[in-house]
Write a protein that holds these residues in place. Structure first.
Motif, PDB file in Angstrom:
ATOM      1  N   LEU A  25       0.872  -1.185   0.000  1.00  0.00           N
ATOM      2  CA  LEU A  25       0.000   0.000   0.000  1.00  0.00           C
ATOM      3  C   LEU A  25       0.907   1.232   0.000  1.00  0.00           C
ATOM      4  O   LEU A  25       1.112   1.888   1.018  1.00  0.00           O
ATOM      5  CB  LEU A  25      -0.910   0.000   1.231  1.00  0.00           C
ATOM      6  CG  LEU A  25      -1.810  -1.221   1.401  1.00  0.00           C
ATOM      7  CD1 LEU A  25      -2.592  -1.129   2.702  1.00  0.00           C
ATOM      8  CD2 LEU A  25      -2.764  -1.358   0.211  1.00  0.00           C
ATOM      9  N   ASP A  26       1.463   1.547  -1.171  1.00  0.00           N
ATOM     10  CA  ASP A  26       2.557   2.516  -1.222  1.00  0.00           C
ATOM     11  C   ASP A  26       2.303   3.670  -2.191  1.00  0.00           C
ATOM     12  O   ASP A  26       3.235   4.301  -2.685  1.00  0.00           O
ATOM     13  CB  ASP A  26       3.854   1.806  -1.596  1.00  0.00           C
ATOM     14  CG  ASP A  26       3.792   1.109  -2.955  1.00  0.00           C
ATOM     15  OD1 ASP A  26       2.715   1.111  -3.603  1.00  0.00           O
ATOM     16  OD2 ASP A  26       4.830   0.558  -3.371  1.00  0.00           O
ATOM     17  N   ARG A  27       1.037   3.982  -2.432  1.00  0.00           N
ATOM     18  CA  ARG A  27       0.718   5.034  -3.399  1.00  0.00           C
ATOM     19  C   ARG A  27       0.620   6.402  -2.744  1.00  0.00           C
ATOM     20  O   ARG A  27       0.217   6.527  -1.593  1.00  0.00           O
ATOM     21  CB  ARG A  27      -0.604   4.711  -4.108  1.00  0.00           C
ATOM     22  CG  ARG A  27      -0.585   3.401  -4.875  1.00  0.00           C
ATOM     23  CD  ARG A  27      -1.981   2.910  -5.204  1.00  0.00           C
ATOM     24  NE  ARG A  27      -1.956   1.563  -5.776  1.00  0.00           N
ATOM     25  CZ  ARG A  27      -1.870   0.447  -5.040  1.00  0.00           C
ATOM     26  NH1 ARG A  27      -1.807   0.518  -3.722  1.00  0.00           N
ATOM     27  NH2 ARG A  27      -1.843  -0.740  -5.640  1.00  0.00           N
ATOM     28  N   ILE A  28       0.972   7.411  -3.500  1.00  0.00           N
ATOM     29  CA  ILE A  28       0.680   8.787  -3.101  1.00  0.00           C
ATOM     30  C   ILE A  28      -0.715   9.115  -3.621  1.00  0.00           C
ATOM     31  O   ILE A  28      -0.969   9.094  -4.833  1.00  0.00           O
ATOM     32  CB  ILE A  28       1.715   9.766  -3.666  1.00  0.00           C
ATOM     33  CG1 ILE A  28       3.081   9.473  -3.052  1.00  0.00           C
ATOM     34  CG2 ILE A  28       1.306  11.213  -3.388  1.00  0.00           C
ATOM     35  CD1 ILE A  28       4.208  10.327  -3.604  1.00  0.00           C
TER      36      ILE A  28
ATOM     37  N   VAL B 163      -1.619  13.234   1.134  1.00  0.00           N
ATOM     38  CA  VAL B 163      -2.238  11.982   1.574  1.00  0.00           C
ATOM     39  C   VAL B 163      -1.498  10.837   0.901  1.00  0.00           C
ATOM     40  O   VAL B 163      -1.337  10.830  -0.322  1.00  0.00           O
ATOM     41  CB  VAL B 163      -3.740  11.931   1.222  1.00  0.00           C
ATOM     42  CG1 VAL B 163      -4.342  10.607   1.698  1.00  0.00           C
ATOM     43  CG2 VAL B 163      -4.489  13.110   1.833  1.00  0.00           C
ATOM     44  N   VAL B 164      -1.043   9.891   1.700  1.00  0.00           N
ATOM     45  CA  VAL B 164      -0.312   8.740   1.170  1.00  0.00           C
ATOM     46  C   VAL B 164      -0.885   7.472   1.769  1.00  0.00           C
ATOM     47  O   VAL B 164      -1.457   7.480   2.863  1.00  0.00           O
ATOM     48  CB  VAL B 164       1.191   8.823   1.494  1.00  0.00           C
ATOM     49  CG1 VAL B 164       1.826  10.024   0.840  1.00  0.00           C
ATOM     50  CG2 VAL B 164       1.435   8.839   3.004  1.00  0.00           C
ATOM     51  N   GLU B 165      -0.722   6.364   1.042  1.00  0.00           N
ATOM     52  CA  GLU B 165      -1.031   5.082   1.650  1.00  0.00           C
ATOM     53  C   GLU B 165       0.043   4.742   2.668  1.00  0.00           C
ATOM     54  O   GLU B 165       1.184   5.198   2.583  1.00  0.00           O
ATOM     55  CB  GLU B 165      -1.150   4.007   0.579  1.00  0.00           C
ATOM     56  CG  GLU B 165      -2.398   4.173  -0.275  1.00  0.00           C
ATOM     57  CD  GLU B 165      -2.611   3.037  -1.249  1.00  0.00           C
ATOM     58  OE1 GLU B 165      -3.781   2.735  -1.551  1.00  0.00           O
ATOM     59  OE2 GLU B 165      -1.611   2.437  -1.721  1.00  0.00           O
ATOM     60  N   ALA B 166      -0.339   3.918   3.623  1.00  0.00           N
ATOM     61  CA  ALA B 166       0.497   3.718   4.807  1.00  0.00           C
ATOM     62  C   ALA B 166       1.818   3.025   4.513  1.00  0.00           C
ATOM     63  O   ALA B 166       2.772   3.172   5.278  1.00  0.00           O
ATOM     64  CB  ALA B 166      -0.280   2.910   5.844  1.00  0.00           C
ATOM     65  N   GLY B 167       1.914   2.281   3.419  1.00  0.00           N
ATOM     66  CA  GLY B 167       3.106   1.497   3.156  1.00  0.00           C
ATOM     67  C   GLY B 167       4.212   2.222   2.413  1.00  0.00           C
ATOM     68  O   GLY B 167       5.281   1.646   2.190  1.00  0.00           O
ATOM     69  N   ILE B 168       4.002   3.477   2.052  1.00  0.00           N
ATOM     70  CA  ILE B 168       5.050   4.215   1.358  1.00  0.00           C
ATOM     71  C   ILE B 168       6.197   4.491   2.326  1.00  0.00           C
ATOM     72  O   ILE B 168       5.990   4.731   3.513  1.00  0.00           O
ATOM     73  CB  ILE B 168       4.510   5.528   0.763  1.00  0.00           C
ATOM     74  CG1 ILE B 168       5.509   6.125  -0.229  1.00  0.00           C
ATOM     75  CG2 ILE B 168       4.155   6.521   1.855  1.00  0.00           C
ATOM     76  CD1 ILE B 168       4.952   7.300  -1.027  1.00  0.00           C
ATOM     77  N   THR B 169       7.426   4.435   1.845  1.00  0.00           N
ATOM     78  CA  THR B 169       8.569   4.746   2.699  1.00  0.00           C
ATOM     79  C   THR B 169       8.776   6.258   2.758  1.00  0.00           C
ATOM     80  O   THR B 169       8.359   7.002   1.865  1.00  0.00           O
ATOM     81  CB  THR B 169       9.854   4.089   2.190  1.00  0.00           C
ATOM     82  OG1 THR B 169      10.209   4.661   0.920  1.00  0.00           O
ATOM     83  CG2 THR B 169       9.689   2.584   2.062  1.00  0.00           C
ATOM     84  N   TRP B 170       9.468   6.674   3.809  1.00  0.00           N
ATOM     85  CA  TRP B 170       9.776   8.102   3.945  1.00  0.00           C
ATOM     86  C   TRP B 170      10.705   8.565   2.826  1.00  0.00           C
ATOM     87  O   TRP B 170      10.575   9.696   2.335  1.00  0.00           O
ATOM     88  CB  TRP B 170      10.412   8.369   5.300  1.00  0.00           C
ATOM     89  CG  TRP B 170       9.424   8.277   6.414  1.00  0.00           C
ATOM     90  CD1 TRP B 170       9.223   7.207   7.246  1.00  0.00           C
ATOM     91  CD2 TRP B 170       8.486   9.275   6.813  1.00  0.00           C
ATOM     92  NE1 TRP B 170       8.221   7.493   8.139  1.00  0.00           N
ATOM     93  CE2 TRP B 170       7.755   8.750   7.901  1.00  0.00           C
ATOM     94  CE3 TRP B 170       8.194  10.564   6.370  1.00  0.00           C
ATOM     95  CZ2 TRP B 170       6.750   9.464   8.539  1.00  0.00           C
ATOM     96  CZ3 TRP B 170       7.195  11.288   6.999  1.00  0.00           C
ATOM     97  CH2 TRP B 170       6.481  10.744   8.063  1.00  0.00           C
TER      98      TRP B 170
ATOM     99  N   LYS C 251      -3.460   1.163   9.949  1.00  0.00           N
ATOM    100  CA  LYS C 251      -3.462   2.409   9.191  1.00  0.00           C
ATOM    101  C   LYS C 251      -3.383   2.096   7.705  1.00  0.00           C
ATOM    102  O   LYS C 251      -2.479   1.400   7.259  1.00  0.00           O
ATOM    103  CB  LYS C 251      -2.307   3.296   9.659  1.00  0.00           C
ATOM    104  CG  LYS C 251      -2.520   3.781  11.084  1.00  0.00           C
ATOM    105  CD  LYS C 251      -1.258   4.330  11.705  1.00  0.00           C
ATOM    106  CE  LYS C 251      -1.516   4.658  13.166  1.00  0.00           C
ATOM    107  NZ  LYS C 251      -1.804   3.435  13.985  1.00  0.00           N
ATOM    108  N   MET C 252      -4.348   2.639   6.954  1.00  0.00           N
ATOM    109  CA  MET C 252      -4.363   2.441   5.509  1.00  0.00           C
ATOM    110  C   MET C 252      -3.855   3.666   4.767  1.00  0.00           C
ATOM    111  O   MET C 252      -3.195   3.556   3.745  1.00  0.00           O
ATOM    112  CB  MET C 252      -5.775   2.104   5.040  1.00  0.00           C
ATOM    113  CG  MET C 252      -6.337   0.809   5.588  1.00  0.00           C
ATOM    114  SD  MET C 252      -7.856   0.313   4.731  1.00  0.00           S
ATOM    115  CE  MET C 252      -8.966   1.674   5.173  1.00  0.00           C
ATOM    116  N   ALA C 253      -4.196   4.856   5.248  1.00  0.00           N
ATOM    117  CA  ALA C 253      -3.781   6.096   4.599  1.00  0.00           C
ATOM    118  C   ALA C 253      -3.511   7.141   5.669  1.00  0.00           C
ATOM    119  O   ALA C 253      -4.112   7.130   6.742  1.00  0.00           O
ATOM    120  CB  ALA C 253      -4.832   6.588   3.618  1.00  0.00           C
ATOM    121  N   VAL C 254      -2.593   8.037   5.337  1.00  0.00           N
ATOM    122  CA  VAL C 254      -2.109   9.029   6.292  1.00  0.00           C
ATOM    123  C   VAL C 254      -2.096  10.387   5.613  1.00  0.00           C
ATOM    124  O   VAL C 254      -1.619  10.513   4.479  1.00  0.00           O
ATOM    125  CB  VAL C 254      -0.683   8.678   6.767  1.00  0.00           C
ATOM    126  CG1 VAL C 254      -0.174   9.696   7.774  1.00  0.00           C
ATOM    127  CG2 VAL C 254      -0.636   7.271   7.359  1.00  0.00           C
ATOM    128  N   ALA C 255      -2.631  11.404   6.296  1.00  0.00           N
ATOM    129  CA  ALA C 255      -2.572  12.780   5.815  1.00  0.00           C
ATOM    130  C   ALA C 255      -1.573  13.554   6.674  1.00  0.00           C
ATOM    131  O   ALA C 255      -1.646  13.531   7.905  1.00  0.00           O
ATOM    132  CB  ALA C 255      -3.945  13.443   5.886  1.00  0.00           C
TER     133      ALA C 255
END
Length: 526
Positions: free
Chosen positions: A99-102, A113-120, A218-222
């Protein structure tokens, strides 16, 4: 109530039906790797699922919920506090890495807003061309650490000196609950709302920040956005005593201008300077060149680092390193003047190689999960007010003295790294090294060249047992001094130390969200 007809035999085919065969993993290597963190091994897993979409995760969770199967969420896996290690056999681990999409970069309203699996590292690379960044923009492990995992654990590093911890940059969350329902927080929770503002009524966003995944996945983070400041400079100071370093770090923190501030003790200075080889040195040096403000300044900075070499900390016992981010040279000079004015009464300025290299190469390969000679490594930390650090340190030295003979016998060495958080927190992070067998986790995380070149050691069960006891005693010592902690997981006793009313309230929320107790059981002490 769990559906007793949903047995292990038919649960996995059902999961494959909704997620696809490739997203349900049961091979021994995968289960072993995901069942370990930096230090420990959890109970055997039933399966690892890796949903490719949020809808897929929401379809899988009801199947697990009806079967009464424990669910353990995992981000990048860089924890050492048992945060994603199952405490009972047969759990299903949810790897959120796919789950790594912007989802949205909103430069007008200044949120992402990003999906939770994206890396920093991936998020920062996407924002950099736009001249934007998040206030907190990642931990040292950002090449693997995910945004969602970080929000579950909380973290410090880049941006922390001015903007606080990772959770302080949160605006809202989209969370999958144990039964597969979806919860949103902040202004994002409202009809017709968008995630531009965190506080609208009680702060539900904060409730899920640092929850170790006990309340949901967590699925998505703002996250809030800020303008990226183009001028970055490092400045470093050396000290003879810990007290001098502490005084300088506290004084600089109160100025509120250093984006990052970290200090090293004598042992860790030698460890850090002893790590790496010619290839990694050149890689970092080239990164300094790319990060420079122009060809001439880049060459000057690279030359200074080469001349200073690895001897710039000779005859220095402790060091503190700062970075500032400014919009222009005038602001940069003002910030540096304030840092120098605060730190100079305690020590002397030294070559700024370390903060320059760290900022030029912020997300390096994670070869530091072992020591420079292949030793096992584990940190333990606490966050203290400045006024309590000296008393904690005195008790820590007494603890080490009581174990000195055993530590010497089993080759356990202790070091420490220090950071300041905004203007009001001092992070005292211990680092332990000892010779022991390498785990499957390490071989998967290390670069192949590092994995091949670092020595291997035989199992050291007596040393490992002493290390576990030291770790527990250090946590208890932090508690006696009223420390706070990041990445609580199952290591730090947050609910065990909480006042009864607060503990009952948090327990009631856990029961409401996860009545069966299957969402990361054991996390937060539940």
């Amino acid at each position: 109530m769990p559906d007793t007809n949903a047995t292990a035999a038919d649960l996995l085919p059902q999961l494959r039906d909704v997620l696809g065969d490739d997203a349900v993993l049961t091979d021994a290597d995968t289960l072993a790797f995901h069942g370990q963190d930096v230090h420990s091994v959890g109970a055997p897993l039933r399966a690892v699922i890796r949903p490719a979409t949020r809808d897929g995760l929401l379809a899988a969770l009801p199947l697990l919920h009806r079967a009464g199967v424990a669910v353990v969420p995992r981000g990048g896996g860089m924890s050492y506090s048992n945060g994603y290690l199952a405490d009972r056999p047969g759990a299903v681990l949810v790897d959120t890495g796919a789950l790594d999409r912007i989802v949205e970069i909103n430069a007008t309203d200044m949120y992402v807003v990003v999906e939770a699996g994206i890396t920093w590292a991936a998020l920062d690379a996407a924002l950099a061309p736009l001249g934007l960044r998040t206030p907190f923009w990642g931990p040292f492990s950002g090449i693997r650490a995910t945004v969602g995992g970080t929000m579950s654990q909380n973290a410090v590093t880049y941006g922390t000196g001015v903007f606080g911890t990772a959770v302080d940059s949160l605006l809202g969350l989209e969370v999958a609950l144990a039964d597969g329902s979806t919860l949103r927080t902040g202004s994002w929770a409202q009809d017709n709302g968008v995630p531009f503002f965190r506080h609208y009524g009680p702060d539900l966003t904060g409730l899920f920040g640092g929850d170790a995944g006990a309340f949901g996945i967590k699925m998505a983070v703002a996250l809030r956005l800020v303008r990226r400041r183009p001028v970055t400079t490092g400045v470093s100071f050396g000290f003879q005593t810990f007290e001098e370093m502490l005084g300088a770090m506290a004084a600089v923190a109160r100025e509120g201008v250093a984006s990052e501030a970290f200090g090293l003790d004598p042992f860790l200075q030698k460890q850090r300077l002893g790590m790496g080889d010619l290839k990694s040195d050149l890689k970092m040096l080239l990164a300094v060149g790319r990060a420079g403000r122009g060809p001439l300044e880049s060459l000057v900075q690279m030359a200074r680092i080469v001349i200073a070499g690895r001897g710039f900390l000779d005859k220095i016992n402790y060091s503190a390193h700062y970075t500032v981010d400014a919009f222009d040279k005038d602001e940069e000079r003002s910030m540096l003047r304030r840092i120098r004015s605060a730190a100079t009464p305690f020590g002397k300025e030294i070559e700024n190689s370390m903060p320059t290299l760290v900022r030029a190469y912020p997300f390096p390969p994670l070869n530091h999960i072992l020591g420079p000679k292949g030793e096992r490594w584990v940190p333990v930390h606490g966050i203290l007010p400045f006024s309590r650090v000296a008393a904690f340190r005195a008790d820590l030295e007494a603890l080490y003295a009581g174990h000195a003979a055993a530590m010497e016998r089993h080759g356990i060495k202790a070091a420490a790294m220090f950071s300041t958080i905004a203007t009001n927190g001092f992070l005292y992070e211990l680092a332990f090294y000892w010779e022991d067998e390498r785990a499957a986790f390490h071989d998967r995380i290390l670069e192949p060249s590092a994995a091949a070149s670092l020595p291997r050691y035989p199992a050291n069960p007596e040393g490992a047992d002493l290390m576990r006891r030291l770790k527990a005693e250090c946590v208890a010592l932090y508690n006696r001094h009223g420390a706070a902690h990041l990445q609580v997981g199952r290591l730090y006793p947050v609910t065990g130390r909480m006042n009864p009313a607060g503990r009952d309230l948090l327990g009631g929320i856990k029961s409401h969200l996860d009545g069966q107790g299957t969402m990361n059981p054991g996390a937060l002490g539940f």
